[in-house]
Design a protein around this motif. Sequence first.
Motif, PDB file in Angstrom:
ATOM      1  N   VAL A 322       0.851  -1.200   0.000  1.00  0.00           N
ATOM      2  CA  VAL A 322       0.000   0.000   0.000  1.00  0.00           C
ATOM      3  C   VAL A 322       0.884   1.247   0.000  1.00  0.00           C
ATOM      4  CG1 VAL A 322      -1.673   1.331   1.355  1.00  0.00           C
ATOM      5  CG2 VAL A 322      -1.958  -1.151   1.120  1.00  0.00           C
ATOM      6  N   ALA A 323       1.913   1.244   0.848  1.00  0.00           N
ATOM      7  CA  ALA A 323       2.796   2.416   0.937  1.00  0.00           C
ATOM      8  C   ALA A 323       3.534   2.634  -0.380  1.00  0.00           C
ATOM      9  CB  ALA A 323       3.786   2.232   2.089  1.00  0.00           C
ATOM     10  N   THR A 324       3.979   1.555  -1.011  1.00  0.00           N
ATOM     11  CA  THR A 324       4.708   1.686  -2.286  1.00  0.00           C
ATOM     12  C   THR A 324       3.811   2.293  -3.357  1.00  0.00           C
ATOM     13  OG1 THR A 324       6.109  -0.187  -1.754  1.00  0.00           O
ATOM     14  CG2 THR A 324       5.962   0.400  -4.076  1.00  0.00           C
ATOM     15  N   LEU A 325       2.598   1.782  -3.460  1.00  0.00           N
ATOM     16  CA  LEU A 325       1.714   2.291  -4.513  1.00  0.00           C
ATOM     17  C   LEU A 325       1.277   3.728  -4.221  1.00  0.00           C
ATOM     18  CD1 LEU A 325      -0.319  -0.906  -5.458  1.00  0.00           C
ATOM     19  CD2 LEU A 325       1.612   0.119  -6.639  1.00  0.00           C
ATOM     20  N   ARG A 326       1.203   4.072  -2.930  1.00  0.00           N
ATOM     21  CA  ARG A 326       0.892   5.475  -2.583  1.00  0.00           C
ATOM     22  C   ARG A 326       1.988   6.395  -3.127  1.00  0.00           C
ATOM     23  NH1 ARG A 326       0.752   4.999   3.038  1.00  0.00           N
ATOM     24  NH2 ARG A 326       2.887   5.743   3.099  1.00  0.00           N
ATOM     25  N   GLU A 327       3.254   5.946  -2.975  1.00  0.00           N
ATOM     26  CA  GLU A 327       4.386   6.756  -3.458  1.00  0.00           C
ATOM     27  C   GLU A 327       4.495   6.721  -4.981  1.00  0.00           C
ATOM     28  OE1 GLU A 327       6.399   8.540  -1.238  1.00  0.00           O
ATOM     29  OE2 GLU A 327       4.833   7.862   0.137  1.00  0.00           O
ATOM     30  N   LEU A 328       4.173   5.564  -5.560  1.00  0.00           N
ATOM     31  CA  LEU A 328       4.345   5.390  -7.013  1.00  0.00           C
ATOM     32  C   LEU A 328       3.070   5.880  -7.720  1.00  0.00           C
ATOM     33  CD1 LEU A 328       6.490   4.208  -9.000  1.00  0.00           C
ATOM     34  CD2 LEU A 328       5.088   2.142  -9.050  1.00  0.00           C
ATOM     35  N   ASP A 329       2.859   7.181  -7.654  1.00  0.00           N
ATOM     36  CA  ASP A 329       1.646   7.724  -8.272  1.00  0.00           C
ATOM     37  C   ASP A 329       1.919   8.053  -9.756  1.00  0.00           C
ATOM     38  OD1 ASP A 329       3.191  10.011  -8.194  1.00  0.00           O
ATOM     39  OD2 ASP A 329       2.056  10.967  -6.591  1.00  0.00           O
ATOM     40  N   ALA A 330       0.901   8.587 -10.407  1.00  0.00           N
ATOM     41  CA  ALA A 330       1.002   8.828 -11.856  1.00  0.00           C
ATOM     42  C   ALA A 330       2.175   9.757 -12.188  1.00  0.00           C
ATOM     43  CB  ALA A 330      -0.308   9.407 -12.371  1.00  0.00           C
ATOM     44  N   ASP A 331       2.398  10.782 -11.355  1.00  0.00           N
ATOM     45  CA  ASP A 331       3.501  11.723 -11.630  1.00  0.00           C
ATOM     46  C   ASP A 331       4.850  11.026 -11.532  1.00  0.00           C
ATOM     47  OD1 ASP A 331       1.723  13.711 -12.004  1.00  0.00           O
ATOM     48  OD2 ASP A 331       1.983  14.632 -10.022  1.00  0.00           O
ATOM     49  N   ALA A 332       5.006  10.208 -10.481  1.00  0.00           N
ATOM     50  CA  ALA A 332       6.289   9.508 -10.297  1.00  0.00           C
ATOM     51  C   ALA A 332       6.554   8.582 -11.484  1.00  0.00           C
ATOM     52  CB  ALA A 332       6.268   8.705  -8.989  1.00  0.00           C
ATOM     53  N   ILE A 333       5.501   7.907 -11.927  1.00  0.00           N
ATOM     54  CA  ILE A 333       5.669   6.977 -13.061  1.00  0.00           C
ATOM     55  C   ILE A 333       6.007   7.738 -14.337  1.00  0.00           C
ATOM     56  CG2 ILE A 333       4.446   5.336 -14.561  1.00  0.00           C
ATOM     57  CD1 ILE A 333       2.983   4.337 -12.048  1.00  0.00           C
ATOM     58  N   GLU A 334       5.350   8.860 -14.546  1.00  0.00           N
ATOM     59  CA  GLU A 334       5.614   9.640 -15.765  1.00  0.00           C
ATOM     60  C   GLU A 334       7.069  10.113 -15.787  1.00  0.00           C
ATOM     61  OE1 GLU A 334       2.548  12.583 -16.587  1.00  0.00           O
ATOM     62  OE2 GLU A 334       4.033  13.602 -17.868  1.00  0.00           O
ATOM     63  N   THR A 335       7.540  10.590 -14.629  1.00  0.00           N
ATOM     64  CA  THR A 335       8.939  11.048 -14.567  1.00  0.00           C
ATOM     65  C   THR A 335       9.893   9.895 -14.873  1.00  0.00           C
ATOM     66  OG1 THR A 335       8.308  12.646 -12.891  1.00  0.00           O
ATOM     67  CG2 THR A 335      10.650  12.177 -13.069  1.00  0.00           C
ATOM     68  N   LEU A 336       9.637   8.753 -14.231  1.00  0.00           N
ATOM     69  CA  LEU A 336      10.512   7.588 -14.463  1.00  0.00           C
ATOM     70  C   LEU A 336      10.515   7.187 -15.931  1.00  0.00           C
ATOM     71  CD1 LEU A 336      10.040   4.674 -11.877  1.00  0.00           C
ATOM     72  CD2 LEU A 336      12.110   5.964 -12.387  1.00  0.00           C
ATOM     73  N   ASN A 337       9.315   7.150 -16.525  1.00  0.00           N
ATOM     74  CA  ASN A 337       9.216   6.733 -17.933  1.00  0.00           C
ATOM     75  C   ASN A 337       9.958   7.694 -18.854  1.00  0.00           C
ATOM     76  OD1 ASN A 337       7.729   4.525 -17.219  1.00  0.00           O
ATOM     77  ND2 ASN A 337       5.756   5.337 -17.873  1.00  0.00           N
ATOM     78  N   GLN A 338       9.869   9.000 -18.538  1.00  0.00           N
ATOM     79  CA  GLN A 338      10.566   9.988 -19.364  1.00  0.00           C
ATOM     80  C   GLN A 338      12.076   9.824 -19.222  1.00  0.00           C
ATOM     81  OE1 GLN A 338       9.061  12.014 -21.665  1.00  0.00           O
ATOM     82  NE2 GLN A 338      11.218  12.216 -22.249  1.00  0.00           N
ATOM     83  N   GLN A 339      12.523   9.615 -17.967  1.00  0.00           N
ATOM     84  CA  GLN A 339      13.965   9.392 -17.757  1.00  0.00           C
ATOM     85  C   GLN A 339      14.427   8.146 -18.508  1.00  0.00           C
ATOM     86  OE1 GLN A 339      13.969   9.208 -13.473  1.00  0.00           O
ATOM     87  NE2 GLN A 339      14.803  11.259 -13.263  1.00  0.00           N
ATOM     88  N   GLY A 340      13.577   7.118 -18.498  1.00  0.00           N
ATOM     89  CA  GLY A 340      13.926   5.877 -19.197  1.00  0.00           C
ATOM     90  C   GLY A 340      14.037   6.108 -20.696  1.00  0.00           C
ATOM     91  N   ALA A 341      13.088   6.851 -21.251  1.00  0.00           N
ATOM     92  CA  ALA A 341      13.107   7.120 -22.700  1.00  0.00           C
ATOM     93  C   ALA A 341      14.363   7.916 -23.066  1.00  0.00           C
ATOM     94  CB  ALA A 341      11.849   7.881 -23.105  1.00  0.00           C
ATOM     95  N   ASP A 342      14.691   8.939 -22.247  1.00  0.00           N
ATOM     96  CA  ASP A 342      15.893   9.746 -22.521  1.00  0.00           C
ATOM     97  C   ASP A 342      17.152   8.885 -22.443  1.00  0.00           C
ATOM     98  OD1 ASP A 342      14.221  11.875 -22.729  1.00  0.00           O
ATOM     99  OD2 ASP A 342      14.708  12.742 -20.765  1.00  0.00           O
ATOM    100  N   LEU A 343      17.195   8.035 -21.420  1.00  0.00           N
ATOM    101  CA  LEU A 343      18.389   7.196 -21.253  1.00  0.00           C
ATOM    102  C   LEU A 343      18.541   6.227 -22.421  1.00  0.00           C
ATOM    103  CD1 LEU A 343      20.783   6.372 -19.420  1.00  0.00           C
ATOM    104  CD2 LEU A 343      19.289   4.614 -18.452  1.00  0.00           C
ATOM    105  N   ARG A 344      17.439   5.624 -22.856  1.00  0.00           N
ATOM    106  CA  ARG A 344      17.555   4.689 -23.986  1.00  0.00           C
ATOM    107  C   ARG A 344      18.073   5.410 -25.220  1.00  0.00           C
ATOM    108  NH1 ARG A 344      12.803   2.923 -21.972  1.00  0.00           N
ATOM    109  NH2 ARG A 344      11.600   3.975 -23.594  1.00  0.00           N
ATOM    110  N   THR A 345      17.611   6.652 -25.434  1.00  0.00           N
ATOM    111  CA  THR A 345      18.104   7.422 -26.585  1.00  0.00           C
ATOM    112  C   THR A 345      19.609   7.642 -26.457  1.00  0.00           C
ATOM    113  OG1 THR A 345      15.976   8.526 -26.727  1.00  0.00           O
ATOM    114  CG2 THR A 345      17.798   9.588 -27.870  1.00  0.00           C
ATOM    115  N   ARG A 346      20.059   8.024 -25.273  1.00  0.00           N
ATOM    116  CA  ARG A 346      21.497   8.287 -25.079  1.00  0.00           C
ATOM    117  C   ARG A 346      22.312   7.005 -25.272  1.00  0.00           C
ATOM    118  NH1 ARG A 346      22.230  11.582 -19.545  1.00  0.00           N
ATOM    119  NH2 ARG A 346      24.393  11.765 -20.245  1.00  0.00           N
ATOM    120  N   LEU A 347      21.826   5.893 -24.713  1.00  0.00           N
ATOM    121  CA  LEU A 347      22.568   4.636 -24.859  1.00  0.00           C
ATOM    122  C   LEU A 347      22.618   4.217 -26.326  1.00  0.00           C
ATOM    123  CD1 LEU A 347      21.282   2.549 -21.778  1.00  0.00           C
ATOM    124  CD2 LEU A 347      23.304   4.010 -21.917  1.00  0.00           C
TER     125      LEU A 347
END
Length: 445
Positions: A322-347
């Motif tokens: 419950v605590a993890t999903l409370r922290e892992l909200d839509a904003d947190a996921i969007e940020t992570l996904n964007q960082q992932g997309a940027d990193l894949r481009t750089r790699l």
Amino acid sequence: MTTPAEETTLSDELEQSYVESTPRSRELAERARNVMPGGDTRSVTYFRPYPSYVESAHGAQLETVDGETLLDVLNNYTQSVLGHAPEPVVDDVCSRFRAGNGVAAPTEPAVALAEELVGRVPSVEQVRFCNSGTEATMNAIRAAMAWTENERICKITGGYHGTHDVVEVGVADDGREHTGIPRTAEQRVQTVSYNDTEQLKATFEAVGDELACLILEPILGVGGMIPATDEFLQTARDLTAETDTPLIFDEVMSFRLAPGGAQQRRGIEPDLTAFGKLIGGGLPVGAVGGRADLMAQFHPETGSVDHSGTFNANPATMAGGVATLRELDADAIETLNQQGADLRTRLQEIGDDADQPITITGEGSLFQIHFTDEPVRDLASSSAGNPASEQLFHEMRREGVFIAPRGMGNLSTPMTGSDLDQIATAFDRALESLGYSSHCKSLHT
Ligand SMILES: Cc1ncc(COP(=O)(O)O)c(C=O)c1O
């Protein structure tokens, strides 16, 4: 799932440098070998010459018993999406544990976690908890078998769903004999190549009315972090709907991709979903959820599938989830996904400059480094776990970055811009050390 050690090569220089920097791990590995086969109790954490032991982990960093600090880009194979020991999760787990944990009775945190999953994932009407992703897929398949009264299952070649018998069929393409799985399990399984829509259609044409389920990952994880094509996912949905065959999505890894999992991201609703990893806040967990009529197979009075487990819905685990999903909200996921997309481009840019063909696959915060320039669409075209991956793993580790020995990585929320720079720089330097590139660019942005 690992590539067999004997098929991989590790240069003498790399091995020697690893051994010199990990004396305490070597001692522990020697002790471990006396009491555990190969000194190992989880095949995937083993690597040659011996794995290094972790002393503690906080945020995005691991501290090894040898005094090394490593950036953790493996995150317990995607489980630690909030990084290590996140305060809000630790607090809730500890206070629930102190309140008394081992009771043979339901507790409120399980209801809260089930409500959270039902609230986030529209295809999930009811939930049952278990203790691993393995148990989640096993129970999902059992519910589908009970509902259809069929025993055959259709799965993907290279699709990994844990370690129970039927799902172990068709996982590895490593030429090694895998025993311990009954032949009858093999006979129950029909495998299809990932993203091969025509083969999937032909399979349903041939045996569609005999199937208990089609089980697949919306992104082929162990097989090489390969996203499904829209066409493949839609065909899977259409064929299963036409034949009344339950479609099971294994979201044990992919749930991190959107608040409602990869199914939300891809706009396809399965009938059953297997969850695991991140939904337990760092404690062992699994869950199966889905359509109420399928989940009714588990009903203690009217269902026919028995489902027990001493640790099912363990209260501290549920509170952690419950605590993890409370922290892992839509904003947190969007940020992570964007960082992932940027990193894949750089790699990929670094890979494009190397003297070795390199393709980066992945989605959201998940990525895989393949040593190929062919399109990667299924297990046959994936190079996950080939010998170069192990060399790359050791070279990146030497640069302070810990990825999977098979070349997979994933991000966690505490990672900063400089952590992402470190991953890109380590990749570039590792390629140079391996002789795959003649330069080392400045990658700091
Ligand atoms: C997609 C997928 N399904 C199932 C499992 C099995 O989960 P567990 O290791 O918790 O049994 C894994 C583990 O890596 C996985 O990646």
